[in-house]
Structure formats: C-alpha cells, structure tokens
Design a protein around this motif. Structure first.
Motif, short mmCIF file in Angstrom:
data_model
loop_
_atom_site.label_atom_id
_atom_site.label_comp_id
_atom_site.label_asym_id
_atom_site.label_seq_id
_atom_site.Cartn_x
_atom_site.Cartn_y
_atom_site.Cartn_z
N TYR A 1 0.46 -0.89 0.14
CA TYR A 1 -0.32 -0.32 0.34
C TYR A 1 0.60 1.28 -0.22
CZ TYR A 1 -4.03 -3.45 1.20
OH TYR A 1 -5.08 -4.04 1.37
N GLY A 2 1.73 0.98 -0.37
CA GLY A 2 3.18 2.10 0.50
C GLY A 2 2.77 3.32 -1.26
N ASP A 3 3.66 4.51 -0.91
CA ASP A 3 3.63 5.21 -1.92
C ASP A 3 4.68 5.08 -3.11
OD1 ASP A 3 5.44 6.80 -0.77
OD2 ASP A 3 4.32 8.02 -0.40
N TYR A 4 5.27 5.07 -3.74
CA TYR A 4 6.14 4.96 -5.06
C TYR A 4 6.82 5.79 -5.01
CZ TYR A 4 8.96 3.13 -8.84
OH TYR A 4 10.01 2.49 -10.05
N THR A 5 8.21 5.91 -4.71
CA THR A 5 9.91 7.73 -5.04
C THR A 5 11.00 6.82 -6.02
OG1 THR A 5 8.29 8.45 -3.49
CG2 THR A 5 10.68 9.03 -4.60
N ASP A 6 11.09 7.13 -6.85
CA ASP A 6 12.04 6.99 -7.71
C ASP A 6 13.23 7.41 -7.53
OD1 ASP A 6 13.87 6.34 -10.00
OD2 ASP A 6 12.60 6.30 -11.55
N LEU A 7 13.70 6.82 -6.99
CA LEU A 7 15.21 8.06 -6.45
C LEU A 7 15.96 7.51 -7.32
CD1 LEU A 7 15.34 5.99 -2.74
CD2 LEU A 7 13.97 8.77 -3.37
N ALA A 8 16.35 7.58 -8.45
CA ALA A 8 17.30 7.91 -9.52
C ALA A 8 16.73 7.63 -10.91
CB ALA A 8 18.62 6.30 -9.84
N PRO A 9 15.63 8.23 -11.15
CA PRO A 9 15.57 8.29 -12.18
C PRO A 9 16.48 8.21 -13.71
CG PRO A 9 14.82 10.31 -11.53
CD PRO A 9 16.06 9.83 -10.44
N ASP A 10 17.50 9.35 -14.10
CA ASP A 10 17.85 9.23 -14.61
C ASP A 10 19.61 8.00 -14.90
OD1 ASP A 10 16.60 11.21 -15.62
OD2 ASP A 10 17.91 12.23 -14.30
N HIS A 11 19.32 7.49 -14.00
CA HIS A 11 20.55 6.45 -13.64
C HIS A 11 20.62 5.47 -14.93
CE1 HIS A 11 23.79 3.72 -12.44
NE2 HIS A 11 23.86 4.48 -12.07
N PRO A 12 21.33 5.32 -15.69
CA PRO A 12 21.56 3.92 -16.45
C PRO A 12 21.40 2.57 -16.66
CG PRO A 12 23.61 4.61 -16.61
CD PRO A 12 23.15 6.39 -16.14
N GLU A 13 21.45 2.35 -15.13
CA GLU A 13 22.17 0.93 -14.67
C GLU A 13 21.16 0.51 -13.47
OE1 GLU A 13 26.29 0.64 -17.05
OE2 GLU A 13 26.13 1.11 -15.54
N LEU A 14 20.71 1.82 -12.47
CA LEU A 14 20.42 1.11 -11.01
C LEU A 14 19.03 1.50 -11.55
CD1 LEU A 14 22.90 2.10 -9.04
CD2 LEU A 14 23.11 -0.32 -10.03
N LEU A 15 18.23 1.00 -10.90
CA LEU A 15 16.58 1.16 -10.46
C LEU A 15 16.65 0.55 -9.21
CD1 LEU A 15 13.54 1.25 -11.50
CD2 LEU A 15 13.61 -1.05 -11.48
N ILE A 16 16.42 2.56 -8.14
CA ILE A 16 16.57 2.54 -6.59
C ILE A 16 15.21 3.27 -6.64
CG2 ILE A 16 17.56 3.37 -4.85
CD1 ILE A 16 20.51 3.44 -6.53
N TYR A 17 14.45 2.36 -5.81
CA TYR A 17 12.90 3.27 -5.16
C TYR A 17 12.78 2.68 -4.33
CZ TYR A 17 11.39 -1.54 -6.82
OH TYR A 17 11.02 -2.78 -7.29
N ARG A 18 11.91 4.42 -3.53
CA ARG A 18 11.29 4.20 -1.85
C ARG A 18 9.76 4.04 -1.98
NH1 ARG A 18 10.38 9.79 1.48
NH2 ARG A 18 9.13 9.57 0.23
N ARG A 19 9.27 2.90 -1.05
CA ARG A 19 8.37 3.11 -0.86
C ARG A 19 8.10 2.81 0.38
NH1 ARG A 19 5.19 -1.45 -3.56
NH2 ARG A 19 3.98 0.08 -3.00
N TRP A 20 7.20 3.54 0.50
CA TRP A 20 6.31 4.23 2.09
C TRP A 20 5.42 4.64 2.24
CZ3 TRP A 20 9.42 5.30 6.13
CH2 TRP A 20 8.79 6.04 7.19
N LEU A 21 5.04 4.24 3.57
CA LEU A 21 3.65 3.86 3.64
C LEU A 21 3.02 4.62 5.17
CD1 LEU A 21 0.56 2.60 3.37
CD2 LEU A 21 1.20 0.95 4.81
N ALA A 22 3.23 6.35 4.73
CA ALA A 22 3.16 6.94 6.14
C ALA A 22 1.77 6.72 7.21
CB ALA A 22 2.21 8.62 5.57
#
Length: 567
Positions: free
Chosen positions: A489-510
């Motif tokens: 149910y957490g939200d989704y934030t892409d923390l490195a949208p322009d990185h060509p090889e790493l996919l890094i994101y945060r899931r957060w449920l306030a």
C-alpha cells in the motif's frame, strides 16, 4: 459465496484494502504446464499434481488460462462451450478436483473470461449463420455488402482483414482476431445476459474471479468508421462508446454479489484510460494489465533498443496513474509475450539466475498486484527455433502467409524476428526435471511444442535443490511482501530516475511510518550508489546474494544483484 459488507469508503489520501491487492498471482498455461495422460499436451490433472510447486513460491492466487471446450484455432481463446472443459484437458470432475486442491492449499483460483468473441463452432454462431432471421443472428456483428468489398478497412490482430464473407447468408461478419473467432454483439442485451450467466456458473462453482481477455474491445462504434491507420489498431478498438456502461452493468448484475477479483487485459489502453476502468468509485474492474511495460520495447512492429530510464518512466507512470482509488498490476511476461529473461534480464548462463532474481525482486516490490508467469521462476528463456514448422501459433502462420503474399520467399528474416518476438517462447513445456521431455510428459511422447534443450540444468527439481535459485528468492520475497504493508500500500518514489543501470526506489506508508528502499543493478558491472542523508536505514530486509551490501552510507551492488532495505 456472497460478498461481505463493504468497508468504509477511502478518502482522497487513503487506499482501501482488499485481499486481491495483497495477493501474488501465478499464471498457469494448461497446455504447457504438465501432461498427466501421455498425449503430449498439458492438462488439469497435471496441474493438480504440481500445485505444491506453486504453493511453495508463496503464491496466493492461480490464474488458469482457458480450459474450455475449443477447436484450439487460437490455443483455447476460441471457445465453443463456456460451460464445458476441453477433453484435451480432462473433465469437469478434473476441474473440480483442481479447484478443491487449490483451496486446500490456501490459494484461490481465477479463470479466463473470453467474451469479446466466441469460436465459430459455438452453438450461437452455428445458429446465427443459418439465416438472416435466425434466433442468434444478432449475437454477432453482421454487415451487408458484396464479396469483394468489406464494410471498412479494419484489420484483425492476425495479419488479415477483420471481416469474413459468409456465403450462406450473403453478409460479412466482424472478427478482430481469427476468422474462426467472430466478435459478439454486446449491444444486444441477450448477449450480455448470457455472459453474466456464464460468470455466475463459474463463481457459484467456487472460482474467485476472472481475467478478462481483451475486455476493452467489447464495445464497437455503431457506424464502424474507417480508421485509415490513424491509430494503431489496438488503440482504435479500445474503449468503445459503451464500454464503461457495460462494465458497470456487469458489476451490478454479477460481481457485486460475490467476493471475487477481476483483472482486465488492457491492450491498447493508455494509463489515463486504465485509470478510468479501475477507479473504484466508478464500479467497473478491480485491476487491469496496462501494456506500456511491454509496448515500450517496440517500434511500430519490431523490437528496438531500450534504456533503463525509459523503463523507469513506464513504471513510475503506471504506479501513480491510478491512485488512490484504482489499482495496478505488475508483470513482465505472460502467454502472449517472449520470455521476460530475454527482454529485461540476461539469459547468459553466467547471469541467468542472478538476473531472474532481480526481475522477480522488481515484480514483488512494485506497487500493484504482482503476476508471475510459469517458468519465469526457473529462469526459462526463449526457445531456439530453427524452422517455421516448429511454431504452433496462428499469428506465425498468418504472418508468414501475409509476407508470402507480399512476395517474400525466404523465411530466414522472419524466423530471426520470431526468435525475438514470438509468443510461443512462453508456451514451450514447463521444465520439471532433467529427464526426457523435462518431466513435462512421458518419455517417447512428442510434446505439442518442443522442450527447451537447456532443461538439463534449468528445471524445477534443480531450482528447489539450489538455495540460491530464483524459486527460493521468490519464496522469501512473497513472505517479505506479506509482512511489509508498504510493499503493498505504500507510495512509490524513483530515487535515481536518470541512472542508466541502477533502478532504485522507495516504498513508504506514512500511516504505518514504515517503508523500504529497493536497489537493483540491471548490468553485469559492480556499481555503487550513495544514500541520501535524509534516508535512515533500519537494516537489510532481503538481498539477492551476498554481493549486495550497504557500507559507509553507500549501496554496493554486484552485477545483476539487488537489495531491499527496511526504512
């Protein structure tokens, strides 16, 4: 089977909870899963015999592709009797046994609902083509004309015009797929009531919902206008004028009376259109497969070079487009695509299991209900086809016929293309062990599609024997998802949208003050990424292997590795 009282309506900042949002789904293609009777074709008893494999992955729901009576022109998506099991797959008793055994393992079962069209062998169509005044004539879409002038320029998805001339009644009938799959006329209330009655039949039997095949195509504009290639065909056919009216009626007449789930096949829909279909306030579908995650890999028709930032934009757009009132699905392959490993991962033997684990970490930590396609958990890859006669797919046969009509004589270029794009890659038999026919069928039997030659090393027996396999990774990830509300149910934030090889994101449920950071390496290189000072790590929740670590405020990921950090 009646639905319990609804929970209080969520406000604009909250997401209503539901069992199908928290579930992990596994798709079974019955023809290719397991053959119990030695005819070279998978069947229901074969599925029942291997349910523990699915349950051990931590799966909650099985999606069973069509099991109905069918001539199998389009591998079961041409249904001749919606209330009968194909003898190729067994009997209704076999279905009932499968359903009971699924429930005994604490899982649920959803089945395909294919109601944009029927088989031309269905009793309705047999009656409809008897005469222009036949009882079921208006169950289908007919137009007058002459044999040399189709009603419009519409094309089918199988490389032919979407109209076939019926000589007996001197009229054209519409089929968006094969000529043996005439489209139903949903503007006829009797058609809709027949569909609803079919749905009640299976829901009363105990199934838990439906995957709805090409559901956006059921409503056609009354004037059937020319498209003239202004839009890709799938977009032109999607979201017809009464689609939403019919889906709301379906919910009121059937779905609201059962505790079930629905997922639509949304080919042709934009993320905005998807949002309309799954907005709970509108009362239509629960979830839908929106195909941007598949379609962004292609040009007009051919595969193209893609980048990870492009992929990330698709994931981000899908994740935010339906919230808070709608729900997404997460998938990388199904029975209509090549293998996920070949499209998004790395099928090289040295990287196969590592990349398979990365892909499933992605699927199981993204927002939406995750879907795993059979064999992907083993790291199965595309089959090395060497001749056109090895394929079974009608799309291949008709595609080659179209090319021949255009003057092409050498099939080598087409074969090379099919070895990248054909959907038969995900339909080759499931690889259970290293024995003859990979344990799919008996020794000495020829399976309906060839068994991949790599089954000596890529098979379920070997996967479960290896603690580092993707199967064990999936089992850990499904449990992590179950234990971590932010993963659902957490939200989704892409923390490195322009990185060509790493996919890094945060899931957060306030609401729970809980979340996770997911970091995945989509390359063979060892890479590092510096954690923002605003992110506070509680510990490692999961890692694909010991090459994924956190040290001194940095994440270090070996090639094709990933890590999930508790926040």
């Amino acid at each position: 089977m009646h639905k319990p009282p609804p929970s209080p309506e969520a406000d604009d900042t909250a997401i209503a909870r539901a069992w199908w949002k928290e579930a992990v789904v596994y798709q079974v293609y019955p023809r290719s899963f397991a053959d119990s009777d030695g005819d070279g074709v998978g069947d229901l008893a074969g599925i029942t015999a291997h349910l523990d494999h699915i349950a051990d992955l931590g799966v909650d729901v099985i999606w069973l592709s069509p099991h109905y009576q069918s001539p199998f022109v389009d591998n079961g998506y041409d249904i001749s009797d919606y209330r009968a099991v194909s003898p190729l797959f067994g009997t209704m008793k076999d279905f009932d046994t499968l359903l009971a055994q699924v429930k005994a393992r604490g899982m649920k079962l959803i089945i395909d609902l294919v109601v944009n069209h029927t088989s031309d062998q269905h009793a309705w169509f047999a009656d409809a083509r008897k005469s222009r005044t036949a009882e079921k004539r208006d169950f289908y879409i007919w137009r007058d004309g002459t044999p040399d002038a189709p009603p419009n320029d519409w094309q089918s998805f199988f490389s032919t015009p979407a109209w076939t001339w019926d000589d007996a009644t001197q009229a054209w009938y519409l089929h968006l797929f094969a000529r043996e799959q005439p489209d139903l006329n949903w503007d006829n209330p009797a058609v809709r009531e027949e569909v609803y009655d079919i749905m009640r039949f299976w829901l009363d039997k105990g199934v838990d919902g439906f995957r709805m095949d090409v559901i956006p195509f059921i409503s056609k504009p009354a004037d059937l206008p020319e498209n003239d290639k202004a839009l890709p065909w799938e977009q032109f056919y999607a979201e017809g004028p009464k689609l939403h009216e019919y889906l709301k009626e379906m919910r009121q007449e059937v779905l609201d009376h059962y505790d079930c789930m629905t997922v639509g096949e949304g080919n042709g829909l934009s993320v905005e259109q998807m949002g309309r279909m799954v907005d709970a306030r509108r009362g239509e579908l629960d979830t839908i497969f929106q195909f941007d995650v598949i379609n962004f890999l292609w040009g007009r028709e051919q595969p193209r070079t893609w980048t990870l930032p492009e992929f990330k934009r698709v994931l981000r757009d899908q994740s935010v487009s339906v919230r808070p009132h709608g729900w997404n699905t997460v998938f990388l392959s199904n029975h209509d695509t090549p293998r996920a490993l070949n499209r998004y991962g790395d099928p090289d033997p040295a990287w196969r299991q590592a990349s398979a684990k990365v892909l499933h970490t992605l699927i199981l930590t993204q927002p939406g209900t995750p879907y795993i396609y059979q064999g992907d958990e083993l790291g199965m890859s595309n089959y090395p086809f060497t001749a056109l006669d090895q394929f079974d797919d009608i799309a291949v046969r008709q595609g080659w016929a179209k090319r021949q009509a255009a003057g092409e004589t050498d099939p080598s270029a087409y074969l090379a293309e099919l070895n990248i794009v054909s959907r038969d890659h995900t339909r080759t038999p499931m690889q259970w062990d290293d024995g003859p026919n990979a344990g799919f069928t008996q020794s000495g039997v020829t399976p309906w599609l060839p068994v991949h030659p790599d089954h000596a090393t890529i098979n379920a027996k070997a996967a479960w024997a290896d603690p580092q396999s993707a199967c064990h990774a999936i089992a850990k990830l499904t449990q992590l998802r179950r234990d971590t509300p932010s993963m659902v149910y957490g939200d989704y934030t892409d923390l490195a949208p322009d990185h060509p090889e790493l996919l890094i994101y945060r899931r957060w449920l306030a609401k729970e003050n809980e979340g996770a950071l997911v970091a995945l390496n989509f390359s063979r290189k060892t890479l590092t990424w510096e954690l923002p000072k605003s992110i506070h790590i509680q510990g490692v929740a999961y890692r694909t292997d010991n090459r994924a670590n956190v040290d001194g405020g940095k994440i270090k990921l070996g090639g094709w590795s990933g890590i999930v950090l508790a926040l």
